[in-house]
Design an enzyme around this catalytic site. Structure first.
Site, PDB file in Angstrom:
ATOM      1  N   ASN A  89       0.800  -1.398  -0.034  1.00  0.00           N
ATOM      2  CA  ASN A  89       0.102   0.158   0.052  1.00  0.00           C
ATOM      3  C   ASN A  89       0.808   1.415  -0.012  1.00  0.00           C
ATOM      4  O   ASN A  89       0.254   2.272  -0.414  1.00  0.00           O
ATOM      5  CB  ASN A  89      -0.939  -0.157   1.214  1.00  0.00           C
ATOM      6  CG  ASN A  89      -1.585   1.181   1.576  1.00  0.00           C
ATOM      7  OD1 ASN A  89      -2.575   1.527   0.889  1.00  0.00           O
ATOM      8  ND2 ASN A  89      -1.234   2.256   2.376  1.00  0.00           N
ATOM      9  N   SER A 141      -4.272   2.613  -9.089  1.00  0.00           N
ATOM     10  CA  SER A 141      -4.853   3.916  -8.944  1.00  0.00           C
ATOM     11  C   SER A 141      -5.546   4.074 -10.267  1.00  0.00           C
ATOM     12  O   SER A 141      -5.195   3.361 -11.318  1.00  0.00           O
ATOM     13  CB  SER A 141      -3.572   5.213  -8.913  1.00  0.00           C
ATOM     14  OG  SER A 141      -4.252   6.376  -9.132  1.00  0.00           O
ATOM     15  N   TYR A 154       3.993   8.495 -11.547  1.00  0.00           N
ATOM     16  CA  TYR A 154       3.059   7.895 -10.827  1.00  0.00           C
ATOM     17  C   TYR A 154       2.025   7.035 -11.773  1.00  0.00           C
ATOM     18  O   TYR A 154       1.890   5.525 -11.402  1.00  0.00           O
ATOM     19  CB  TYR A 154       2.073   8.976 -10.115  1.00  0.00           C
ATOM     20  CG  TYR A 154       1.095   8.422  -9.352  1.00  0.00           C
ATOM     21  CD1 TYR A 154       1.534   7.988  -8.177  1.00  0.00           C
ATOM     22  CD2 TYR A 154      -0.261   8.477  -9.506  1.00  0.00           C
ATOM     23  CE1 TYR A 154       0.647   7.661  -6.947  1.00  0.00           C
ATOM     24  CE2 TYR A 154      -1.279   7.760  -8.535  1.00  0.00           C
ATOM     25  CZ  TYR A 154      -0.609   7.297  -7.228  1.00  0.00           C
ATOM     26  OH  TYR A 154      -1.726   6.925  -6.478  1.00  0.00           O
ATOM     27  N   LYS A 158       1.646   2.914 -11.342  1.00  0.00           N
ATOM     28  CA  LYS A 158       0.446   2.388 -11.161  1.00  0.00           C
ATOM     29  C   LYS A 158      -0.062   1.591 -12.156  1.00  0.00           C
ATOM     30  O   LYS A 158      -0.822   0.312 -11.875  1.00  0.00           O
ATOM     31  CB  LYS A 158      -0.473   3.454 -10.558  1.00  0.00           C
ATOM     32  CG  LYS A 158      -0.118   4.146  -9.520  1.00  0.00           C
ATOM     33  CD  LYS A 158      -0.204   3.291  -8.345  1.00  0.00           C
ATOM     34  CE  LYS A 158       0.255   4.080  -7.040  1.00  0.00           C
ATOM     35  NZ  LYS A 158       0.409   3.060  -5.814  1.00  0.00           N
ATOM     36  N   ILE A 187      -9.292   9.847  -3.314  1.00  0.00           N
ATOM     37  CA  ILE A 187      -9.486   9.528  -1.831  1.00  0.00           C
ATOM     38  C   ILE A 187      -9.162  10.574  -0.938  1.00  0.00           C
ATOM     39  O   ILE A 187      -7.906  11.104  -1.006  1.00  0.00           O
ATOM     40  CB  ILE A 187      -8.909   7.997  -1.346  1.00  0.00           C
ATOM     41  CG1 ILE A 187      -9.198   6.954  -2.498  1.00  0.00           C
ATOM     42  CG2 ILE A 187      -9.377   7.696  -0.103  1.00  0.00           C
ATOM     43  CD1 ILE A 187     -10.742   6.635  -2.673  1.00  0.00           C
TER      44      ILE A 187
HETATM   45  P1  NAP Z   1      -0.793   8.428   2.670  1.00  0.00           P
HETATM   46  O1  NAP Z   1      -1.793   9.076   3.257  1.00  0.00           O
HETATM   47  O2  NAP Z   1       0.205   9.567   1.913  1.00  0.00           O
HETATM   48  O3  NAP Z   1      -0.084   7.353   3.135  1.00  0.00           O
HETATM   49  C1  NAP Z   1       1.075   6.755   2.929  1.00  0.00           C
HETATM   50  C2  NAP Z   1       2.073   6.119   3.882  1.00  0.00           C
HETATM   51  O4  NAP Z   1       3.067   5.247   3.364  1.00  0.00           O
HETATM   52  C3  NAP Z   1       2.599   7.226   4.694  1.00  0.00           C
HETATM   53  O5  NAP Z   1       2.528   6.994   6.087  1.00  0.00           O
HETATM   54  C4  NAP Z   1       3.985   7.396   4.415  1.00  0.00           C
HETATM   55  O6  NAP Z   1       4.963   7.721   4.963  1.00  0.00           O
HETATM   56  C5  NAP Z   1       4.217   5.846   3.899  1.00  0.00           C
HETATM   57  N1  NAP Z   1       5.421   5.839   3.095  1.00  0.00           N
HETATM   58  C6  NAP Z   1       5.804   6.427   1.941  1.00  0.00           C
HETATM   59  N2  NAP Z   1       6.880   6.091   1.567  1.00  0.00           N
HETATM   60  C7  NAP Z   1       7.441   4.864   1.904  1.00  0.00           C
HETATM   61  C8  NAP Z   1       8.330   4.156   2.074  1.00  0.00           C
HETATM   62  N3  NAP Z   1       9.504   4.218   0.997  1.00  0.00           N
HETATM   63  N4  NAP Z   1       8.318   3.101   2.676  1.00  0.00           N
HETATM   64  C9  NAP Z   1       7.494   2.990   3.597  1.00  0.00           C
HETATM   65  N5  NAP Z   1       6.343   3.716   3.802  1.00  0.00           N
HETATM   66  C10 NAP Z   1       6.456   4.630   3.018  1.00  0.00           C
HETATM   67  O7  NAP Z   1      -1.167   7.583   1.042  1.00  0.00           O
HETATM   68  P2  NAP Z   1      -2.717   7.208   1.019  1.00  0.00           P
HETATM   69  O8  NAP Z   1      -3.435   8.457   0.225  1.00  0.00           O
HETATM   70  O9  NAP Z   1      -3.290   6.270   1.973  1.00  0.00           O
HETATM   71  O10 NAP Z   1      -2.305   6.188  -0.236  1.00  0.00           O
HETATM   72  C11 NAP Z   1      -2.025   4.725  -0.084  1.00  0.00           C
HETATM   73  C12 NAP Z   1      -1.885   4.063  -1.485  1.00  0.00           C
HETATM   74  O11 NAP Z   1      -3.104   4.380  -2.136  1.00  0.00           O
HETATM   75  C13 NAP Z   1      -0.724   4.800  -2.255  1.00  0.00           C
HETATM   76  O12 NAP Z   1      -0.199   3.338  -2.891  1.00  0.00           O
HETATM   77  C14 NAP Z   1      -1.341   5.618  -3.270  1.00  0.00           C
HETATM   78  O13 NAP Z   1      -0.741   5.556  -4.358  1.00  0.00           O
HETATM   79  C15 NAP Z   1      -2.648   4.722  -3.582  1.00  0.00           C
HETATM   80  N6  NAP Z   1      -3.565   5.617  -3.969  1.00  0.00           N
HETATM   81  C16 NAP Z   1      -4.222   6.915  -3.148  1.00  0.00           C
HETATM   82  C17 NAP Z   1      -5.137   7.405  -3.663  1.00  0.00           C
HETATM   83  C18 NAP Z   1      -5.608   8.761  -2.978  1.00  0.00           C
HETATM   84  O14 NAP Z   1      -6.360   9.450  -3.527  1.00  0.00           O
HETATM   85  N7  NAP Z   1      -5.139   9.085  -1.686  1.00  0.00           N
HETATM   86  C19 NAP Z   1      -5.670   7.274  -5.071  1.00  0.00           C
HETATM   87  C20 NAP Z   1      -5.346   6.146  -5.801  1.00  0.00           C
HETATM   88  C21 NAP Z   1      -4.194   5.256  -5.094  1.00  0.00           C
HETATM   89  P3  NAP Z   1       5.362   9.460   4.953  1.00  0.00           P
HETATM   90  O15 NAP Z   1       4.065  10.187   5.024  1.00  0.00           O
HETATM   91  O16 NAP Z   1       6.383   9.724   5.945  1.00  0.00           O
HETATM   92  O17 NAP Z   1       6.024   9.528   3.542  1.00  0.00           O
END
Ligand code: NAP
Length: 246
Positions: A89, A141, A154, A158, A187
């Protein structure tokens, strides 16, 4: 309980979608391994899981570093003896128009979103093969499905995740391991907090269901793919986008 006594490892489990998923899995009877970069957020999630009466372990990990990843998997096995579910994730964005994107931005996103998924899966799969079962779930995504302005790096990762998902579904299926992906729309998390409100409003308007997604929406899809309810589902990417891509 849909995940009774299952052990689930969630990367990026400290915040956003990963955290919400960890709490949902805990309520469904799972034991959790939270791997995250952010120590404070990861430890808070573990504390909140314990407050629900479930067992959890935090491991500070950078998914781009294979030694850290292997150490996380070793620690998970020491504590829980097995890993039933791997949720790849953790993910980042570093947006720029193609002509302005630096090599550093390109590499940073490739390293976390693509190589990180490869690293974690390669470390966990031998154990799942030994167990004869496992569910791997990758975070793709909508951007990997239909592209996006300013997200060359990105989108590449994805879309790549969907390709890896299908390859592993074929390669690992015969060993009892299922691999699937989810493709969320927009999201509400820290990740989208960086997106201008104007853009988010356009996304909302383009979404037939008329709203942005919540971390719970995605956690529910992760839960389905982790549970036995999806035991004949392998190699698919489930959109969690309110119909944005149709
Ligand atoms: P988020 O709130 O930014 O949380 C991601 C977490 O991953 C953060 O705690 C981050 O830590 C950690 N992280 C980043 N780089 C890392 C690394 N190298 N090793 C270990 N942990 C790491 O993201 P989210 O929105 O929940 O997204 C989760 C997943 O869903 C991601 O893969 C994202 O691409 C995907 N996604 C999200 C959305 C959206 O709209 N939010 C849409 C489509 C897909 P730091 O904050 O310290 O960097």
């Amino acid at each position: 309980m849909r995940l009774r006594d299952k052990v689930a490892l969630i990367t990026g489990g400290g915040k956003g979608i990963g955290r919400e998923t960890a709490l949902l899995f805990a309520r469904e009877g799972a034991k959790l391994v939270i791997g995250d970069f952010d120590v404070q957020a990861g430890e808070q999630t573990v504390q909140d899981i314990r407050n629900l009466g479930a067992d959890a372990l935090f491991f500070k990990v950078d998914v781009t570093n294979r030694d850290y990843v292997q150490a996380m998997v070793d620690e998970a096995v020491r504590k829980f003896g097995r890993i039933d579910v791997l949720i790849n994730n953790a993910g980042i964005t570093q947006d720029a128009f193609l002509t302005k994107m630096t090599e550093k931005q390109w590499e940073a996103v490739i390293n976390v979103n693509l190589t990180g998924v490869f690293n974690c899966t390669q470390a966990v799969v031998p154990l799942m093969v030994q167990q004869g079962s496992g569910s791997i779930i990758n975070a793709s995504s909508v951007v990997g499905v239909y592209g996006n302005v300013g997200q060359t790096n990105y989108a590449a990762t994805k879309a790549g995740v969907i390709g890896m998902t299908k390859s592993w579904a074929k390669e690992l299926g015969p060993t009892g391991i299922r691999t699937n992906a989810i493709a969320p729309g927009f999201i509400v998390t820290d990740m989208t907090a960086k997106v201008p409100e104007k853009v988010l409003n356009v996304m909302k308007e383009r979404t037939p269901l008329g709203r942005l997604g919540t971390p719970q929406d995605v956690a529910n899809a992760y839960l389905f793919l982790a549970s036995e309810e999806s035991s004949f589902i392998n190699g698919v990417t489930i959109g969690v986008d309110g119909g944005l891509v149709i």
